[in-house]
Enzyme design. Structure first.
Site, PDB file in Angstrom:
ATOM      1  N   SER A  40       0.818  -1.221   0.000  1.00 40.25           N
ATOM      2  CA  SER A  40       0.000   0.000   0.000  1.00 40.25           C
ATOM      3  C   SER A  40       0.844   1.260   0.000  1.00 40.25           C
ATOM      4  O   SER A  40       1.668   1.450   0.899  1.00 40.25           O
ATOM      5  CB  SER A  40      -0.863   0.060   1.277  1.00 40.25           C
ATOM      6  N   HIS A  73      -3.536   0.421  -4.298  1.00 35.07           N
ATOM      7  CA  HIS A  73      -2.894  -0.689  -5.006  1.00 35.07           C
ATOM      8  C   HIS A  73      -3.208  -0.547  -6.493  1.00 35.07           C
ATOM      9  O   HIS A  73      -4.365  -0.636  -6.896  1.00 35.07           O
ATOM     10  CB  HIS A  73      -3.435  -2.031  -4.499  1.00 35.07           C
ATOM     11  N   HIS A  95      -5.347  -9.610  -1.262  1.00 32.35           N
ATOM     12  CA  HIS A  95      -5.271 -10.048   0.129  1.00 32.35           C
ATOM     13  C   HIS A  95      -6.339 -11.107   0.414  1.00 32.35           C
ATOM     14  O   HIS A  95      -7.397 -11.121  -0.227  1.00 32.35           O
ATOM     15  CB  HIS A  95      -5.504  -8.859   1.073  1.00 32.35           C
ATOM     16  N   TYR A  97      -8.230 -11.055   2.962  1.00 32.35           N
ATOM     17  CA  TYR A  97      -9.448 -10.406   3.470  1.00 32.35           C
ATOM     18  C   TYR A  97     -10.359  -9.896   2.361  1.00 32.35           C
ATOM     19  O   TYR A  97     -11.522  -9.582   2.586  1.00 32.35           O
ATOM     20  CB  TYR A  97      -9.117  -9.261   4.446  1.00 32.35           C
ATOM     21  N   GLU A  98      -9.854  -9.822   1.133  1.00 34.02           N
ATOM     22  CA  GLU A  98     -10.714  -9.405   0.016  1.00 34.02           C
ATOM     23  C   GLU A  98     -11.649 -10.535  -0.412  1.00 34.02           C
ATOM     24  O   GLU A  98     -12.509 -10.342  -1.265  1.00 34.02           O
ATOM     25  CB  GLU A  98      -9.863  -8.962  -1.175  1.00 34.02           C
ATOM     26  N   ALA A 125       2.852  -2.208   4.150  1.00 40.88           N
ATOM     27  CA  ALA A 125       2.603  -1.203   5.175  1.00 40.88           C
ATOM     28  C   ALA A 125       2.207  -1.970   6.428  1.00 40.88           C
ATOM     29  O   ALA A 125       1.472  -2.955   6.330  1.00 40.88           O
ATOM     30  CB  ALA A 125       1.469  -0.297   4.735  1.00 40.88           C
ATOM     31  N   MET A 223      -1.539  -7.195   7.160  1.00 40.85           N
ATOM     32  CA  MET A 223      -2.564  -8.092   6.590  1.00 40.85           C
ATOM     33  C   MET A 223      -2.124  -8.726   5.273  1.00 40.85           C
ATOM     34  O   MET A 223      -2.962  -9.082   4.441  1.00 40.85           O
ATOM     35  CB  MET A 223      -3.863  -7.302   6.359  1.00 40.85           C
ATOM     36  N   SER A 224      -0.834  -8.844   5.065  1.00 38.01           N
ATOM     37  CA  SER A 224      -0.368  -9.420   3.795  1.00 38.01           C
ATOM     38  C   SER A 224       0.885 -10.256   4.054  1.00 38.01           C
ATOM     39  O   SER A 224       1.143 -10.686   5.172  1.00 38.01           O
ATOM     40  CB  SER A 224      -0.060  -8.302   2.790  1.00 38.01           C
ATOM     41  N   ASN A 247       2.041   3.380  10.951  1.00 39.59           N
ATOM     42  CA  ASN A 247       1.303   3.851  12.142  1.00 39.59           C
ATOM     43  C   ASN A 247       1.742   3.014  13.329  1.00 39.59           C
ATOM     44  O   ASN A 247       2.302   1.935  13.157  1.00 39.59           O
ATOM     45  CB  ASN A 247      -0.214   3.660  11.919  1.00 39.59           C
ATOM     46  N   HIS A 259      -7.000   3.864   6.988  1.00 37.39           N
ATOM     47  CA  HIS A 259      -6.245   3.531   5.774  1.00 37.39           C
ATOM     48  C   HIS A 259      -5.639   4.799   5.161  1.00 37.39           C
ATOM     49  O   HIS A 259      -4.578   4.752   4.533  1.00 37.39           O
ATOM     50  CB  HIS A 259      -7.161   2.816   4.774  1.00 37.39           C
TER      51      HIS A 259
END
Ligand code: HPA
Length: 286
Positions: A40, A73, A95, A97-98, A125, A223-224, A247, A259
Site C-alpha cells: 500500500s 494498489h 489479500h 481479506y478481500e 505497510a 494483513m499481507s 502507524n 487507511h
C-alpha cells in the site's frame, strides 16, 4: 479428493507464458531473477522503473490473475532492466481479506517464480509495536507469525510447485537480510529488525490483540506478506521482507487507525524506500 485447482500449475504456466509473450521474450527464456511486491502506497519503485523504459502489464490482462479492490494498489506488473538486472515488479497485490482463496492470493507469487524469480522482495505497510518505533520507520522482517488461520499450501500438494512439508527456517534468508542492512546503511537509512505478524484483517487489531502479538514476539503487524512468503519458500525462492511502519498499532497509539493515515505515511517515505529497493535489485542479482 481435492477440487481441481483453479490457480494450479496449468494456470500458472499459462499466465507466465502470456507475460513473456507480452514482454517480447522467448517462451524458454527466464524473464527475471529478482522480483518485488509493492505494498500500500509504496508503488513508487514501479513508477521509476516505468520512467526508465520498463514495460507494464495490467493484472487484468494476465490470464487468471486476481485483481485488487484496495485503494492505493495499482494492479500492474512492471518488467524492467535496472542497472543491468532484469526485475519484475508487482505494483499492488490481493489479500485474503478481500475474499480470495489463499491459492489465489499466492497465484502472482507463483507466476513470478515461474518467470524465473529466485529472490523475492516482499514489502508492506504495517503497524509498529516494538519499543521506540515511529511512523515512517522501516523494519527488516526477520521472520513471521502466520496468524491468519489459513495457509496457501492447504489442499493437495502439486510437487511441481514444491514439497508437501516445506522447511521454513530460513524463509527470510539471513544472507539477504545482511545485504539489505548493508545497502540501507549506504543510504544512511536505519532498518529496524523484527518479526512480522500476519493477520487476516480487514479490521485493524484490538488493543488486546496487539498485546497478544507483542507477547508472541512480533515487532509489526499487517494483513499481507505471510502467504506470499510461504508460497515463495515452497517454490524454492528466497525472501527479503521490508515493512514500512505507517502507524503505531492499536492501543500503542491513542489515535484512531485509518487507511488514509497508512497511505499518507507510506507516501512520505516512498522516495527513500524506492531508492533502497532499486539499489537492492543489482545487489540481489550479483
Ligand atoms: N494493523 C494491520 N495492518 C496494518 C496496520 C495495522 O496497524 N497498518 C498498516 N497495515
Amino acid at each position: 479428493m481435492a477440487q481441481p485447482a483453479s490457480h494450479g500449475f496449468a494456470q500458472i504456466t499459462a499466465a507466465a507464458a502470456a507475460v513473456k509473450e507480452r514482454m517480447g521474450k522467448r517462451p524458454d527464456q527466464p524473464l527475471a531473477e529478482v522480483g518485488v511486491v509493492l505494498g500500500s502506497g509504496l508503488g513508487h519503485v514501479g513508477d521509476t522503473l516505468l520512467e526508465h523504459g520498463g514495460q507494464a502489464l495490467d493484472y487484468g490482462a494476465i490470464p487468471h490473475f486476481p485483481t485488487s479492490s484496495v485503494e492505493g494498489h495499482k494492479g500492474r506488473l512492471v518488467y524492467a532492466q535496472h542497472d543491468g538486472t532484469d526485475v519484475l515488479c508487482m505494483q499492488g497485490r490481493v489479500h485474503f481479506y478481500e475474499g480470495y482463496a489463499p491459492s489465489a492470493v499466492v497465484f502472482p507469487t507463483r507466476v513470478l517464480l515461474a518467470l524465473g524469480v529466485k529472490k523475492l522482495i516482499l514489502t508492506n505497510a504495517a503497524g509498529g509495536l516494538q519499543d521506540g518505533m515511529r511512523p515512517g520507520d522501516l523494519m527488516l522482517i526477520t521472520d513471521h507469525l502466520n496468524l491468519t488461520g489459513s495457509n496457501p499450501l492447504v489442499g493437495e500438494n502439486d510437487p511441481r510447485l514444491g514439497p508437501r512439508f516445506p522447511d521454513m527456517s530460513d524463509t527470510y534468508a539471513k544472507t539477504l537480510q545482511a545485504l539489505a542492512l548493508e545497502v540501507a546503511q549506504g543510504h544512511g537509512l536505519e532498518l529496524k529488525k523484527g518479526v512480522y505478524a500476519g493477520m487476516l484483517g480487514p479490521s485493524y487489531e484490538t488493543p488486546a490483540e496487539i498485546h497478544m502479538v507483542r507477547t508472541l514476539g512480533a515487532g509489526a503487524v499487517g494483513m499481507s506478506t505471510v502467504f506470499e512468503a510461504i508460497a515463495a519458500s515452497h517454490g524454492g525462492a528466497e525472501v527479503l521482507g521490508i515493512s514500512c511502519i505507517t502507524n503505531l498499532a492499536a492501543g500503542i497509539s491513542q489515535e484512531k487507525l485509518s487507511h488514509d493515515e497508512v497511505k499518507e505515511t507510506a507516501k512520505q517515505v516512498e522516495k527513500s524506500f524506492a531508492a533502497l529497493v532499486l539499489d537492492l535489485f543489482g545487489r540481489l542479482a550479483a
